[in-house]
Structure formats: C-alpha cells, structure tokens
Design a protein around this motif. Structure first.
Motif, PDB file in Angstrom:
ATOM      1  N   GLY A 175       0.800  -1.209   0.000  1.00  0.00           N
ATOM      2  CA  GLY A 175       0.000   0.000   0.000  1.00  0.00           C
ATOM      3  C   GLY A 175       0.836   1.263   0.000  1.00  0.00           C
ATOM      4  O   GLY A 175       0.559   2.215  -0.740  1.00  0.00           O
ATOM      5  N   TRP A 176       1.888   1.282   0.826  1.00  0.00           N
ATOM      6  CA  TRP A 176       2.752   2.465   0.865  1.00  0.00           C
ATOM      7  C   TRP A 176       3.515   2.649  -0.442  1.00  0.00           C
ATOM      8  O   TRP A 176       3.754   3.783  -0.880  1.00  0.00           O
ATOM      9  N   LEU A 177       3.899   1.550  -1.076  1.00  0.00           N
ATOM     10  CA  LEU A 177       4.567   1.666  -2.378  1.00  0.00           C
ATOM     11  C   LEU A 177       3.627   2.276  -3.420  1.00  0.00           C
ATOM     12  O   LEU A 177       4.039   3.127  -4.214  1.00  0.00           O
ATOM     13  N   LEU A 178       2.365   1.831  -3.404  1.00  0.00           N
ATOM     14  CA  LEU A 178       1.398   2.421  -4.323  1.00  0.00           C
ATOM     15  C   LEU A 178       1.194   3.903  -4.035  1.00  0.00           C
ATOM     16  O   LEU A 178       1.132   4.728  -4.954  1.00  0.00           O
ATOM     17  N   LEU A 179       1.095   4.241  -2.748  1.00  0.00           N
ATOM     18  CA  LEU A 179       0.846   5.634  -2.379  1.00  0.00           C
ATOM     19  C   LEU A 179       2.019   6.533  -2.763  1.00  0.00           C
ATOM     20  O   LEU A 179       1.837   7.587  -3.389  1.00  0.00           O
ATOM     21  N   VAL A 180       3.228   6.110  -2.408  1.00  0.00           N
ATOM     22  CA  VAL A 180       4.416   6.911  -2.735  1.00  0.00           C
ATOM     23  C   VAL A 180       4.616   6.979  -4.243  1.00  0.00           C
ATOM     24  O   VAL A 180       4.926   8.046  -4.801  1.00  0.00           O
ATOM     25  N   GLY A 181       4.408   5.854  -4.927  1.00  0.00           N
ATOM     26  CA  GLY A 181       4.535   5.863  -6.376  1.00  0.00           C
ATOM     27  C   GLY A 181       3.514   6.779  -7.035  1.00  0.00           C
ATOM     28  O   GLY A 181       3.827   7.475  -8.015  1.00  0.00           O
TER      29      GLY A 181
ATOM     30  N   GLY B 263      -3.469   2.790  -3.007  1.00  0.00           N
ATOM     31  CA  GLY B 263      -2.597   2.737  -1.841  1.00  0.00           C
ATOM     32  C   GLY B 263      -3.348   3.049  -0.562  1.00  0.00           C
ATOM     33  O   GLY B 263      -3.159   2.376   0.468  1.00  0.00           O
ATOM     34  N   VAL B 264      -4.236   4.041  -0.594  1.00  0.00           N
ATOM     35  CA  VAL B 264      -5.019   4.388   0.598  1.00  0.00           C
ATOM     36  C   VAL B 264      -5.944   3.239   0.992  1.00  0.00           C
ATOM     37  O   VAL B 264      -6.072   2.893   2.171  1.00  0.00           O
ATOM     38  N   VAL B 265      -6.581   2.608   0.001  1.00  0.00           N
ATOM     39  CA  VAL B 265      -7.479   1.488   0.283  1.00  0.00           C
ATOM     40  C   VAL B 265      -6.715   0.313   0.886  1.00  0.00           C
ATOM     41  O   VAL B 265      -7.163  -0.312   1.865  1.00  0.00           O
ATOM     42  N   VAL B 266      -5.552   0.004   0.325  1.00  0.00           N
ATOM     43  CA  VAL B 266      -4.762  -1.126   0.838  1.00  0.00           C
ATOM     44  C   VAL B 266      -4.291  -0.851   2.265  1.00  0.00           C
ATOM     45  O   VAL B 266      -4.325  -1.735   3.130  1.00  0.00           O
ATOM     46  N   ILE B 267      -3.852   0.367   2.549  1.00  0.00           N
ATOM     47  CA  ILE B 267      -3.370   0.700   3.895  1.00  0.00           C
ATOM     48  C   ILE B 267      -4.508   0.651   4.907  1.00  0.00           C
ATOM     49  O   ILE B 267      -4.334   0.178   6.043  1.00  0.00           O
TER      50      ILE B 267
END
Length: 207
Positions: free
Chosen positions: A48-54, A85-89
């Motif tokens: 999730g954080w990788l998606l968000l930062v990416g 990313g927000v949904v996964v986190i």
C-alpha cells in the motif's frame, strides 16, 4: 599500501555489506515463515505504501510535464495509484483476501493450461510439464477451498520465501565476491616487486 590493495579492500567491504544484508533478509524470511499472519499484513502495508508513494511521485512528474499530451494520463494513473494505496493501507485484511483469491485463480488456470498443453503437444518435457501443471492445480484448489482463511498465511508465506531466497542469493554473492577479491589481491601481492627489487623493463631484460 598500493592502489590495487586499497581497491581490493573497498570491494571486499562492499561484498561484506551484501552478505550482511542477505543475512538480515534471511532472518526476516525465517521470522515471516514462523509468523505468516504478521508477514501477510506487513506485505500488504508495504504494498500500500509503495502504491501511495509511487502515485505521489507520478503526480509530481505529471504536474512538471503539464502542457504535454500525456499530462491527463499521468494524472489519472497517479490518482488511481494513490487511491489504491489508501485502500490497501486502510483495509489490509480485505486486500489480502482479494489477492489470495486472485493468486488461487492464477494457480488453477496456469495448472490447467500446463496439463492440457503438455497432453496436446507431447514434447520432450511432457513429464515435467505435467508435474508442474498438477502442482499448480493442486495448490490453487488448496488455497481456494481454505479461502478466506488461507489469506492469513498464503501471501505472507510467499513474501517470506522471497525474502529468504533473495537473502541467500545476496549471501552467496557477498561470500563468493570476497573470496574472489581475496584471491586476486593475494595474486597481485605475490607478483608485485619488493621495495629492494629493481623494476626492469622488457628492453632491460633483452639487454
């Protein structure tokens, strides 16, 4: 200390750091295999954080390239990554269940295609392909029949195994690299002239 010796020590330290990193990854992989539930949640949070930062990085690039034909495409892709990313986190358990179902379906379809393909083609690797197909089909069925409980350990097990094998690979590279550097350094030290030994050129030897 000559230049080659200094470079050899630098390379040896670099390979030593690789071996140390590999050891840490192996330890993390073993801990993850023991605590697969924690490893699953950890892998989901990292994902999730990788998606968000990416997504944030992609949004910054899109803003910098505003005025081009790809501006809105970059904005849409970045927004989707940020939203995912927000949904996964926020929902790592639900994400793990969805990804586990997806993995089970991949195992099933891959196993079926390998089984059918090996029977139809009947190539020289037919036995090995049949074994791979049967293993994939069995693994997919096991994961699917135990779903959603299987989502607590399947992804964590894969994540931990990836860490374990990556760590073992880094250890092998680090240890092997240090041995090669040590052998080369010893060889250079043996062939290097001593301070009292005069350095002769090929012309002097012919004389």
């Amino acid at each position: 200390m000559n230049e080659s010796t200094a470079e050899g020590r630098k390379l040896s330290r670099s390979f030593g750091r690789l071996a140390l990193l590999g050891t840490l990854l192996v330890i993390a992989g073993v801990i993850g295999l023991v605590h697969t539930g924690v490893a699953t949640l950890t892998s989901m949070l990292l994902f999730g954080w990788l998606l968000l930062v990416g997504g944030l990085v992609g949004l910054l690039h899109a803003i910098e390239s505003r005025g081009t034909n790809y501006f809105w495409l970059g904005v849409v892709v970045a927004a989707l990554n940020i939203a995912a990313g927000v949904v996964v986190i926020k929902h790592p358990e639900g994400t793990a269940e969805a990804l586990t179902m997806f993995a089970a379906l991949l195992f099933l379809t891959g196993g079926v295609f390998r089984l059918v393909g090996s029977v139809v083609v009947r190539g020289p690797q037919m036995g090995w392909t049949l074994l791979q197909g049967a293993f994939g089909l069995l693994l997919g069925l096991l994961v699917l029949f135990d779903w959603p409980h299987s989502s607590l350990y399947v992804l964590g097990c894969f994540f931990s195994l990836a860490l374990l094998f990556d760590g073992l690979g880094l250890i092998a590279i680090g240890v092997g690299g240090r041995r090669i550097v040590s052998m080369v350094s010893e060889r250079l030290d043996e062939t290097a002239p001593t301070p009292d030994e005069p350095i002769t050129s090929p012309e002097d030897e012919r004389k």
